[in-house]
Design an enzyme around this catalytic site. Sequence first.
Site, short mmCIF file in Angstrom:
data_model
loop_
_atom_site.label_atom_id
_atom_site.label_comp_id
_atom_site.label_asym_id
_atom_site.label_seq_id
_atom_site.Cartn_x
_atom_site.Cartn_y
_atom_site.Cartn_z
N GLU A 1 0.87 -9.04 23.38
CA GLU A 1 1.50 -10.27 23.22
C GLU A 1 2.49 -10.39 24.04
OE1 GLU A 1 1.18 -11.80 20.22
OE2 GLU A 1 -0.07 -10.70 18.78
N TYR B 1 8.59 -14.80 17.47
CA TYR B 1 7.24 -15.01 17.52
C TYR B 1 6.61 -13.41 17.98
CZ TYR B 1 2.38 -14.99 18.52
OH TYR B 1 0.79 -14.57 18.82
N ASP C 1 1.65 -19.53 15.94
CA ASP C 1 1.37 -19.42 17.56
C ASP C 1 0.86 -20.96 17.40
OD1 ASP C 1 -1.38 -19.37 16.39
OD2 ASP C 1 -1.81 -18.04 18.67
#
Length: 355
Positions: A49, A132, A150
């Site tokens: 990520e 996020y 996203d």
Amino acid sequence: MRDTAAAPALSEALLDWYDRHARRMPWRVGPAARAAGLRPDPYAVWLSEIMLQQTTVAAVKSYFEAFTRRWPTVEALAAAEDADVMAAWAGLGYYARARNLLKCARVVVSDHGGAFPADHDALLKLPGIGPYTAAAISAIAFDIPATVVDGNVERVMARLHDEHTPLPAAKPILTEHARALTPAARPGDHAQAVMDLGATICTPKNPACGLCPWRPVCAAWGAGTAAELPKKTPKKAKPVRHGIAYLARRVDGAWLLETRPESGLLGGMLGWPGSDWVGLEDTPRPAPPIQAEWKTLGEEARHTFTHFHLRLALCTALVPMDRTPGRGTFVPAEEFRPADLPTLMRKAFDLARPR
């Protein structure tokens, strides 16, 4: 799609599609393996990520595989030399992420016993982990029903709900739409499924609506507006800055390099000494790192950062063995690896290196 009561059926349809069409990625545990009881490695989820921020899946795969071969656990990464990690990161851009990567690994080891916390709020307190990334780790690694949003998810939600509010103003609206669809069961698979849907079916151009499991309830498909969504507020033109980079090569082949300050762009990275970067209305102040007969090349190294374009004039010099630099250190030819340089510095080298 305005009826939130339909959310369970939508999630079921999406997961059925994902079970058959999930993308294969080196950091991902696929739906069949997950159903068989294999759990994702939080270290792999976190590392991927961080790498995927502002970078494509295709670009990240080889970096992820190289990192995990060299540093297979968070403990191994925490013990790594900063310079080694920064060199391995070269080419991924946004180098503050690499610095925070090390900080986070070390905090996980020192404060959490080498285990990422299975708690969204605790994840948010770790260096380099924002809303996020915390949501992605929570959902994918720990099956916590966190809402992961996203760019792919934003596009899917904008089309599903025919939402014409332009981004970035639409972000809270699209996040709420995504939250309403996040199921309590298999939230990690659901998060990855929506991202896969956006990446492979609900693409920015020419979406393959005929293959989409959500087409029957997609408001934009019904209205014929899918291709124009999501709307985006026009971006302002990026300003241009310029400066000077000095590439000094000693007669024995060594190159003069310096480690940039930790703060600022390319912080902590190895690069060519140079001047400040100033606007086009100003003149960069010359700052040669060593006394030499400098020659200015006819070509510039050009690079685009998030907020501006940069042009670097390139000055080169061949210096004798007894000359001492005012800044930087000579790196012997056999130890110099251009691939360890960030993209901007590598562009400068490619233009200035001896032919």
